[in-house]
Design a protein around this motif. Sequence first.
Motif, PDB file in Angstrom:
ATOM      1  N   LYS A  55       1.096  -1.055   0.196  1.00 54.06           N
ATOM      2  CA  LYS A  55       0.145  -0.032  -0.037  1.00 54.06           C
ATOM      3  C   LYS A  55       0.762   1.125   0.140  1.00 54.06           C
ATOM      4  O   LYS A  55       1.867   1.285   0.707  1.00 54.06           O
ATOM      5  N   LEU A  56       0.302   2.214  -0.916  1.00 54.90           N
ATOM      6  CA  LEU A  56       1.226   3.530  -0.811  1.00 54.90           C
ATOM      7  C   LEU A  56       0.316   4.469  -0.218  1.00 54.90           C
ATOM      8  O   LEU A  56      -1.114   4.577  -0.885  1.00 54.90           O
ATOM      9  N   TYR A  57       0.520   5.330   0.470  1.00 54.90           N
ATOM     10  CA  TYR A  57      -0.180   6.432   0.838  1.00 54.90           C
ATOM     11  C   TYR A  57      -0.030   7.856  -0.080  1.00 54.90           C
ATOM     12  O   TYR A  57       1.408   8.340   0.305  1.00 54.90           O
ATOM     13  N   VAL A  58      -0.708   8.219  -0.618  1.00 58.54           N
ATOM     14  CA  VAL A  58      -0.683   9.277  -1.689  1.00 58.54           C
ATOM     15  C   VAL A  58      -1.420  10.501  -1.186  1.00 58.54           C
ATOM     16  O   VAL A  58      -2.754  10.517  -1.148  1.00 58.54           O
ATOM     17  N   SER A  59      -0.629  11.625  -0.918  1.00 51.73           N
ATOM     18  CA  SER A  59      -1.358  12.643  -0.532  1.00 51.73           C
ATOM     19  C   SER A  59      -1.439  13.900  -1.440  1.00 51.73           C
ATOM     20  O   SER A  59      -0.696  14.365  -2.234  1.00 51.73           O
ATOM     21  N   GLY A  60      -2.697  14.464  -1.313  1.00 56.17           N
ATOM     22  CA  GLY A  60      -2.816  15.709  -2.326  1.00 56.17           C
ATOM     23  C   GLY A  60      -2.077  16.822  -1.864  1.00 56.17           C
ATOM     24  O   GLY A  60      -1.703  16.979  -0.982  1.00 56.17           O
ATOM     25  N   ILE A  61      -2.122  17.978  -2.748  1.00 60.71           N
ATOM     26  CA  ILE A  61      -1.480  19.064  -2.613  1.00 60.71           C
ATOM     27  C   ILE A  61      -2.528  20.173  -1.895  1.00 60.71           C
ATOM     28  O   ILE A  61      -3.599  20.177  -2.368  1.00 60.71           O
ATOM     29  N   TYR A  62      -2.076  20.518  -0.906  1.00 59.02           N
ATOM     30  CA  TYR A  62      -2.613  21.738  -0.136  1.00 59.02           C
ATOM     31  C   TYR A  62      -3.385  22.750  -1.113  1.00 59.02           C
ATOM     32  O   TYR A  62      -2.575  23.160  -2.112  1.00 59.02           O
ATOM     33  N   ASN A  63      -4.388  23.042  -0.713  1.00 58.61           N
ATOM     34  CA  ASN A  63      -5.178  23.975  -1.949  1.00 58.61           C
ATOM     35  C   ASN A  63      -5.759  23.688  -3.038  1.00 58.61           C
ATOM     36  O   ASN A  63      -5.874  24.392  -4.035  1.00 58.61           O
ATOM     37  N   THR A  64      -5.838  22.410  -3.227  1.00 55.53           N
ATOM     38  CA  THR A  64      -6.472  21.729  -4.508  1.00 55.53           C
ATOM     39  C   THR A  64      -7.427  20.855  -4.092  1.00 55.53           C
ATOM     40  O   THR A  64      -7.682  20.671  -3.124  1.00 55.53           O
ATOM     41  N   VAL A  65      -8.032  20.162  -5.068  1.00 56.72           N
ATOM     42  CA  VAL A  65      -9.402  19.359  -4.996  1.00 56.72           C
ATOM     43  C   VAL A  65      -8.971  18.249  -3.935  1.00 56.72           C
ATOM     44  O   VAL A  65      -9.841  17.784  -2.985  1.00 56.72           O
ATOM     45  N   THR A  66      -8.023  17.483  -3.996  1.00 55.28           N
ATOM     46  CA  THR A  66      -7.370  16.406  -3.009  1.00 55.28           C
ATOM     47  C   THR A  66      -6.566  17.025  -1.996  1.00 55.28           C
ATOM     48  O   THR A  66      -5.922  16.009  -1.330  1.00 55.28           O
ATOM     49  N   GLY A  67      -6.524  17.917  -1.604  1.00 59.81           N
ATOM     50  CA  GLY A  67      -5.863  18.564  -0.513  1.00 59.81           C
ATOM     51  C   GLY A  67      -6.172  18.076   0.748  1.00 59.81           C
ATOM     52  O   GLY A  67      -5.468  18.100   1.912  1.00 59.81           O
ATOM     53  N   ASP A  68      -7.347  17.523   0.728  1.00 52.84           N
ATOM     54  CA  ASP A  68      -8.074  17.214   2.188  1.00 52.84           C
ATOM     55  C   ASP A  68      -8.118  15.570   2.139  1.00 52.84           C
ATOM     56  O   ASP A  68      -8.615  15.121   2.951  1.00 52.84           O
ATOM     57  N   LYS A  69      -7.153  14.925   1.298  1.00 52.33           N
ATOM     58  CA  LYS A  69      -7.464  13.544   0.984  1.00 52.33           C
ATOM     59  C   LYS A  69      -5.959  12.832   1.137  1.00 52.33           C
ATOM     60  O   LYS A  69      -5.043  13.266   0.641  1.00 52.33           O
ATOM     61  N   ILE A  70      -6.189  11.645   1.616  1.00 50.54           N
ATOM     62  CA  ILE A  70      -4.970  10.822   1.375  1.00 50.54           C
ATOM     63  C   ILE A  70      -5.356   9.336   0.666  1.00 50.54           C
ATOM     64  O   ILE A  70      -6.483   8.886   1.109  1.00 50.54           O
ATOM     65  N   MET A  71      -4.845   9.212  -0.411  1.00 51.49           N
ATOM     66  CA  MET A  71      -5.371   8.158  -1.208  1.00 51.49           C
ATOM     67  C   MET A  71      -4.489   7.017  -0.789  1.00 51.49           C
ATOM     68  O   MET A  71      -3.223   7.099  -0.853  1.00 51.49           O
ATOM     69  N   VAL A  72      -4.997   5.745  -0.692  1.00 52.69           N
ATOM     70  CA  VAL A  72      -4.455   4.519  -0.413  1.00 52.69           C
ATOM     71  C   VAL A  72      -4.458   3.728  -1.501  1.00 52.69           C
ATOM     72  O   VAL A  72      -5.454   3.399  -2.290  1.00 52.69           O
ATOM     73  N   VAL A  73      -3.196   3.595  -2.182  1.00 56.27           N
ATOM     74  CA  VAL A  73      -3.054   3.069  -3.591  1.00 56.27           C
ATOM     75  C   VAL A  73      -2.332   1.640  -3.722  1.00 56.27           C
ATOM     76  O   VAL A  73      -1.285   1.514  -2.823  1.00 56.27           O
ATOM     77  N   ASP A  74      -2.773   0.839  -4.450  1.00 55.99           N
ATOM     78  CA  ASP A  74      -1.885  -0.286  -4.682  1.00 55.99           C
ATOM     79  C   ASP A  74      -0.701  -0.092  -5.401  1.00 55.99           C
ATOM     80  O   ASP A  74      -0.358   0.426  -6.474  1.00 55.99           O
ATOM     81  N   SER A  75       0.509  -0.501  -4.725  1.00 59.47           N
ATOM     82  CA  SER A  75       1.993  -0.230  -5.044  1.00 59.47           C
ATOM     83  C   SER A  75       2.237  -1.020  -6.338  1.00 59.47           C
ATOM     84  O   SER A  75       3.257  -0.468  -6.889  1.00 59.47           O
ATOM     85  N   SER A  76       1.552  -1.959  -6.563  1.00 56.62           N
ATOM     86  CA  SER A  76       2.049  -2.758  -7.873  1.00 56.62           C
ATOM     87  C   SER A  76       1.517  -2.118  -9.081  1.00 56.62           C
ATOM     88  O   SER A  76       1.968  -2.385 -10.183  1.00 56.62           O
ATOM     89  N   ASN A  77       0.234  -1.686  -9.158  1.00 60.02           N
ATOM     90  CA  ASN A  77      -0.494  -1.193 -10.179  1.00 60.02           C
ATOM     91  C   ASN A  77      -0.962   0.142 -10.374  1.00 60.02           C
ATOM     92  O   ASN A  77      -1.722   0.751 -11.164  1.00 60.02           O
ATOM     93  N   GLY A  78      -0.984   0.838  -9.013  1.00 60.57           N
ATOM     94  CA  GLY A  78      -1.675   2.374  -9.095  1.00 60.57           C
ATOM     95  C   GLY A  78      -3.062   2.329  -8.940  1.00 60.57           C
ATOM     96  O   GLY A  78      -3.775   3.604  -9.036  1.00 60.57           O
TER      97      GLY A  78
END
Length: 214
Positions: free
Chosen positions: A145-168
């Motif tokens: 699992k990868l934890y992908v954080s959005g950039i501050y002050n963008t649409v995904t700025g309040d989210k952490i996406m849990v992503v499959d490290s093998s295929n995204g």
Amino acid sequence: FGVSKGAFNRQGTKLYIPNDGLDTVSVIDYSSNTTIGSIVLPAGYMPSISMSPNGSIYVPVDNTIYVIDPDTDTVVRSFTVSCIDPSSLSYISFPRGRDYYYVPCSQDGLIYKLRVSDDSVISVLDVGALTQQISIVDEGLDPAKLYVSGIYNTVTGDKIMVVDSSNGSLISTITLTDQAIAPIITPDGQYIYAATQGAGFGTFNIDVISAVSD
């Protein structure tokens, strides 16, 4: 000009601070809190500094990563990570106990996985369908699992996406109290700390997320 994320050397005696806009890295002596050196780098966007498992200091500037020897405070090598946006490199993450590291292209939705021993590319994940704005990518205890954080002050700025490290692919999404800058994973890999200051710096929370149950 701005000061971004810095890093200590392995011994904890020196702190390296990027001076974005001044194109230098300040070297601070920890015991005296004084500047003892300045390392000049080419002009470009300098978001952060990270220390690799072998103690080398990694500094991204635009699409180039400069590697500093902390014994001599000199640049010993550099290499390019090809992002579509020429000033897109973001926070470099060295997951604890792994022989690889992650470099996200902050504006492209690309995540590079590189080998620590020779900085060669192992794989590239494209998570552009999930978010094109990435502040940081890291692992907890589970390397799948990868934890992908959005950039501050963008649409995904309040989210952490849990992503499959093998295929995204997206496993799940963790919604934070508010927008955050570069959440960090604790040294034991069990928790994620996110300072959620909000779009107008109006909130003062720290969200603590379990990296076990997400």
